[in-house]
Design a protein around this motif. Structure first.
Motif, PDB file in Angstrom:
ATOM      1  N   ALA A  32       7.385   3.074  -5.112  1.00 33.56           N
ATOM      2  CA  ALA A  32       7.019   2.656  -4.880  1.00 33.56           C
ATOM      3  C   ALA A  32       7.397   0.928  -5.505  1.00 33.56           C
ATOM      4  CB  ALA A  32       5.651   2.336  -4.803  1.00 33.56           C
ATOM      5  N   HIS A  33       7.992   0.044  -4.755  1.00 33.47           N
ATOM      6  CA  HIS A  33       8.582  -1.580  -4.566  1.00 33.47           C
ATOM      7  C   HIS A  33       7.478  -2.171  -4.767  1.00 33.47           C
ATOM      8  CE1 HIS A  33      12.519  -4.024  -4.354  1.00 33.47           C
ATOM      9  NE2 HIS A  33      11.192  -4.762  -4.603  1.00 33.47           N
ATOM     10  N   ALA A  34       6.879  -3.078  -5.913  1.00 33.03           N
ATOM     11  CA  ALA A  34       6.428  -4.517  -5.675  1.00 33.03           C
ATOM     12  C   ALA A  34       7.002  -5.643  -5.329  1.00 33.03           C
ATOM     13  CB  ALA A  34       5.662  -4.146  -6.917  1.00 33.03           C
ATOM     14  N   VAL A  35       6.197  -6.259  -4.330  1.00 32.24           N
ATOM     15  CA  VAL A  35       6.759  -7.455  -4.382  1.00 32.24           C
ATOM     16  C   VAL A  35       5.905  -8.434  -4.428  1.00 32.24           C
ATOM     17  CG1 VAL A  35       7.897  -9.553  -2.408  1.00 32.24           C
ATOM     18  CG2 VAL A  35       8.815  -6.830  -2.105  1.00 32.24           C
ATOM     19  N   ILE A  36       5.547  -8.890  -5.228  1.00 33.38           N
ATOM     20  CA  ILE A  36       4.462  -9.990  -6.266  1.00 33.38           C
ATOM     21  C   ILE A  36       4.734 -11.771  -5.603  1.00 33.38           C
ATOM     22  CG2 ILE A  36       3.459  -8.122  -7.728  1.00 33.38           C
ATOM     23  CD1 ILE A  36       5.013  -9.817 -10.071  1.00 33.38           C
ATOM     24  N   ARG A  73       7.271   7.221   6.982  1.00 35.15           N
ATOM     25  CA  ARG A  73       8.149   7.821   5.553  1.00 35.15           C
ATOM     26  C   ARG A  73       8.469   6.760   4.374  1.00 35.15           C
ATOM     27  NH1 ARG A  73      12.864   8.460   8.101  1.00 35.15           N
ATOM     28  NH2 ARG A  73      14.255   9.289   5.776  1.00 35.15           N
ATOM     29  N   VAL A  74       8.289   5.228   5.568  1.00 33.13           N
ATOM     30  CA  VAL A  74       8.140   4.113   4.291  1.00 33.13           C
ATOM     31  C   VAL A  74       6.646   3.036   5.303  1.00 33.13           C
ATOM     32  CG1 VAL A  74       8.853   1.690   4.337  1.00 33.13           C
ATOM     33  CG2 VAL A  74      10.883   4.051   4.260  1.00 33.13           C
ATOM     34  N   LEU A  75       5.741   3.170   3.579  1.00 35.08           N
ATOM     35  CA  LEU A  75       4.571   2.775   4.055  1.00 35.08           C
ATOM     36  C   LEU A  75       4.821   1.198   3.417  1.00 35.08           C
ATOM     37  CD1 LEU A  75       1.056   3.128   5.085  1.00 35.08           C
ATOM     38  CD2 LEU A  75       1.223   4.177   2.732  1.00 35.08           C
ATOM     39  N   LEU A  76       4.222  -0.196   3.872  1.00 38.64           N
ATOM     40  CA  LEU A  76       4.488  -1.356   3.932  1.00 38.64           C
ATOM     41  C   LEU A  76       2.376  -1.812   3.962  1.00 38.64           C
ATOM     42  CD1 LEU A  76       6.575  -2.473   6.809  1.00 38.64           C
ATOM     43  CD2 LEU A  76       7.352  -1.734   4.134  1.00 38.64           C
ATOM     44  N   LEU A  77       2.748  -2.083   2.280  1.00 36.65           N
ATOM     45  CA  LEU A  77       1.115  -2.485   2.449  1.00 36.65           C
ATOM     46  C   LEU A  77       0.612  -3.795   2.131  1.00 36.65           C
ATOM     47  CD1 LEU A  77       0.075   0.503  -0.360  1.00 36.65           C
ATOM     48  CD2 LEU A  77      -0.680   0.011   2.366  1.00 36.65           C
ATOM     49  N   ASP A  78       0.315  -4.591   2.380  1.00 33.82           N
ATOM     50  CA  ASP A  78       0.158  -5.860   2.792  1.00 33.82           C
ATOM     51  C   ASP A  78      -1.433  -6.610   2.208  1.00 33.82           C
ATOM     52  OD1 ASP A  78       0.031  -8.883   2.705  1.00 33.82           O
ATOM     53  OD2 ASP A  78       1.018  -9.179   4.929  1.00 33.82           O
ATOM     54  N   GLU A  79      -0.632  -7.233   1.115  1.00 31.68           N
ATOM     55  CA  GLU A  79      -2.201  -7.334   0.177  1.00 31.68           C
ATOM     56  C   GLU A  79      -3.450  -6.539   0.405  1.00 31.68           C
ATOM     57  OE1 GLU A  79      -3.051 -10.891  -1.214  1.00 31.68           O
ATOM     58  OE2 GLU A  79      -1.307 -11.847  -0.594  1.00 31.68           O
ATOM     59  N   LEU A  80      -3.414  -5.303  -0.273  1.00 30.94           N
ATOM     60  CA  LEU A  80      -4.624  -4.888  -0.347  1.00 30.94           C
ATOM     61  C   LEU A  80      -6.122  -4.682  -1.373  1.00 30.94           C
ATOM     62  CD1 LEU A  80      -3.422  -0.791  -1.040  1.00 30.94           C
ATOM     63  CD2 LEU A  80      -3.956  -1.519   0.823  1.00 30.94           C
ATOM     64  N   SER A  81      -5.138  -5.294  -2.196  1.00 35.32           N
ATOM     65  CA  SER A  81      -6.416  -6.270  -3.104  1.00 35.32           C
ATOM     66  C   SER A  81      -7.880  -7.564  -2.021  1.00 35.32           C
ATOM     67  CB  SER A  81      -6.006  -6.191  -4.146  1.00 35.32           C
ATOM     68  OG  SER A  81      -5.287  -6.877  -4.516  1.00 35.32           O
ATOM     69  N   LEU A  82      -6.417  -7.661  -1.226  1.00 37.90           N
ATOM     70  CA  LEU A  82      -7.417  -9.311  -0.727  1.00 37.90           C
ATOM     71  C   LEU A  82      -8.613  -8.708  -0.731  1.00 37.90           C
ATOM     72  CD1 LEU A  82      -5.870 -11.944  -0.418  1.00 37.90           C
ATOM     73  CD2 LEU A  82      -6.113 -11.382   2.266  1.00 37.90           C
ATOM     74  N   GLY A  83      -9.861  -9.046  -1.308  1.00 36.11           N
ATOM     75  CA  GLY A  83     -10.686  -9.459  -1.203  1.00 36.11           C
ATOM     76  C   GLY A  83     -12.025  -8.364  -1.158  1.00 36.11           C
ATOM     77  N   LEU A  84     -11.092  -7.905  -2.226  1.00 36.86           N
ATOM     78  CA  LEU A  84     -11.670  -6.730  -2.422  1.00 36.86           C
ATOM     79  C   LEU A  84     -12.590  -6.230  -4.027  1.00 36.86           C
ATOM     80  CD1 LEU A  84     -10.022  -3.896  -0.384  1.00 36.86           C
ATOM     81  CD2 LEU A  84     -11.706  -5.032  -0.204  1.00 36.86           C
ATOM     82  N   ALA A  85     -13.358  -5.460  -4.107  1.00 39.21           N
ATOM     83  CA  ALA A  85     -13.948  -5.945  -5.991  1.00 39.21           C
ATOM     84  C   ALA A  85     -12.694  -4.726  -6.842  1.00 39.21           C
ATOM     85  CB  ALA A  85     -15.244  -5.103  -5.445  1.00 39.21           C
ATOM     86  N   PRO A  86     -13.270  -5.397  -8.449  1.00 37.35           N
ATOM     87  CA  PRO A  86     -11.601  -4.380  -8.870  1.00 37.35           C
ATOM     88  C   PRO A  86     -12.005  -3.250  -8.740  1.00 37.35           C
ATOM     89  CG  PRO A  86     -12.982  -6.280 -10.231  1.00 37.35           C
ATOM     90  CD  PRO A  86     -13.342  -6.486  -8.725  1.00 37.35           C
ATOM     91  N   ALA A 117       7.872   6.680   1.202  1.00 35.57           N
ATOM     92  CA  ALA A 117       8.207   5.444   0.259  1.00 35.57           C
ATOM     93  C   ALA A 117       7.186   4.444   0.373  1.00 35.57           C
ATOM     94  CB  ALA A 117       9.513   5.421   0.609  1.00 35.57           C
ATOM     95  N   VAL A 118       6.566   3.124  -0.646  1.00 34.42           N
ATOM     96  CA  VAL A 118       5.759   2.512  -0.343  1.00 34.42           C
ATOM     97  C   VAL A 118       6.099   1.160  -1.113  1.00 34.42           C
ATOM     98  CG1 VAL A 118       3.582   1.498  -0.645  1.00 34.42           C
ATOM     99  CG2 VAL A 118       4.357   4.342  -0.293  1.00 34.42           C
ATOM    100  N   LEU A 119       6.411  -0.216   0.281  1.00 40.09           N
ATOM    101  CA  LEU A 119       6.387  -0.781  -0.239  1.00 40.09           C
ATOM    102  C   LEU A 119       5.744  -1.838  -0.001  1.00 40.09           C
ATOM    103  CD1 LEU A 119       8.283  -3.843  -0.941  1.00 40.09           C
ATOM    104  CD2 LEU A 119       8.649  -3.672   1.765  1.00 40.09           C
ATOM    105  N   LEU A 120       4.944  -3.080  -1.325  1.00 34.43           N
ATOM    106  CA  LEU A 120       4.059  -2.928  -1.472  1.00 34.43           C
ATOM    107  C   LEU A 120       3.702  -4.228  -1.657  1.00 34.43           C
ATOM    108  CD1 LEU A 120       2.221  -3.265  -4.891  1.00 34.43           C
ATOM    109  CD2 LEU A 120       2.931  -0.555  -4.056  1.00 34.43           C
ATOM    110  N   VAL A 121       2.873  -5.643  -1.275  1.00 33.01           N
ATOM    111  CA  VAL A 121       2.778  -7.007  -1.571  1.00 33.01           C
ATOM    112  C   VAL A 121       1.380  -7.557  -1.971  1.00 33.01           C
ATOM    113  CG1 VAL A 121       4.598  -7.220  -0.178  1.00 33.01           C
ATOM    114  CG2 VAL A 121       2.281  -8.444   0.550  1.00 33.01           C
ATOM    115  N   GLU A 122       2.119  -8.507  -3.027  1.00 30.48           N
ATOM    116  CA  GLU A 122       0.600  -8.100  -3.716  1.00 30.48           C
ATOM    117  C   GLU A 122       0.678  -9.527  -4.532  1.00 30.48           C
ATOM    118  OE1 GLU A 122      -2.075  -7.884  -4.357  1.00 30.48           O
ATOM    119  OE2 GLU A 122      -2.341  -5.592  -3.989  1.00 30.48           O
ATOM    120  N   GLN A 123      -0.713  -9.972  -4.696  1.00 29.03           N
ATOM    121  CA  GLN A 123      -1.300 -11.387  -5.254  1.00 29.03           C
ATOM    122  C   GLN A 123      -1.491 -10.433  -6.795  1.00 29.03           C
ATOM    123  OE1 GLN A 123      -2.462 -15.024  -4.130  1.00 29.03           O
ATOM    124  NE2 GLN A 123      -2.857 -13.752  -1.861  1.00 29.03           N
TER     125      GLN A 123
END
Ligand code: ATP
Length: 231
Positions: free
Chosen positions: A29-33, A151-164, A183-189
């Motif tokens: 997993a590669h995180a883009v913050i 094969r490559v999963l792109l996740l855009d702000e999974l956490s947005l608006g959700l409880a911890p 492989a996972v590319l995730l972007v997150e705040q």
């Protein structure tokens, strides 16, 4: 597996992504913050083929796919879970999952396997997506991407608006997906979640990389400086 080379992307006069490069390996997993407006979604959308880049390239297994349409990238195994989930509100959970089968690559994922991952969704499979909580909707959005056998999963702000607690539960799944070689590319705040699961982290500020490397190589102060552009 996935390589992005000096990719730039614009919104009209505004350059949202400046010559960004990254590479992603199977099972990692590669995180883009980065803060609001850093260019994270534009980068993911360019990789998914939904936003034409102005320059640079996207390669999958060494093959240049920069000009390929998004549906062909899905068939090749690049699948996006978009920011805000974007489910079909009036369709049921199962119908939303089946939408993801369109153009799917061959592979083990089908709705039954998504229900193994999220057992509570099975009970709700005949309910309209609009009746689900935010966390449940996010699970459906992930499931809809999984049934395309990425094969490559792109996740855009999974956490947005959700409880911890919900965010933690969703993030606990990721190691199980990585184990399968995805492989996972995730972007997150939400930096802490992203750093826990990712083997590499890349911080963006106004579309440029301000820090890149293994999460354990950086102190919180370094991450904070890169995130907010402090000196
Ligand atoms: P967020 O977390 O808010 O989605 P982000 O890091 O994903 O932020 P982007 O959404 O990629 O950032 O936006 C990067 C820049 O491009 C921002 O300055 C934003 O205002 C601008 N932008 C994004 N989408 C558009 C659009 N459709 N039209 C014009 N400008 C846009």
């Amino acid at each position: 597996m996935l390589e992005v080379r000096r990719l730039s992307a614009d919104h009209g006069q505004l350059r949202a992504v400046h010559e960004l490069s990254l590479s992603l390996e199977a099972g990692r997993a590669h995180a883009v913050i980065g803060a609001n407006g850093a260019g994270k979604s534009t980068l993911l959308r360019a990789i998914a083929g939904l936003h034409p880049p102005s320059s640079g390239s996207v390669l999958l297994d060494g093959e240049d796919i920069t000009r390929e349409p998004p549906e062909l990238r899905v068939t090749r195994g690049i699948c996006l879970v978009p920011e805000g989930r974007r489910l079909f509100a009036s369709l049921t959970v199962e119908e939303n999952l089946l939408v993801g089968r369109h153009r799917a690559a061959k592979g083990p994922w089908e709705p039954g396997r998504v229900y193994e991952l999220f057992p509570w969704l099975r009970e709700r499979r005949r309910q309209p997506a609009s009746q689900l909580s935010g966390g449940e909707q996010q699970a459906v959005a992930i499931g809809r991407a999984l049934v395309a056998n990425p094969r490559v999963l792109l996740l855009d702000e999974l956490s947005l608006g959700l409880a911890p607690k919900i965010v933690r539960q969703l993030y606990e799944l990721l190691p199980r997906l990585l184990e399968t070689g995805m492989a996972v590319l995730l972007v997150e705040q939400d930096v802490s979640q992203a750093m826990r699961v990712a083997s590499r982290v890349q911080c963006l500020l106004e579309g440029r990389t301000t820090l890149e490397g293994r999460p354990r190589d950086f102190t919180p102060a370094q991450i904070e400086a890169a995130y907010f552009g402090l000196r």
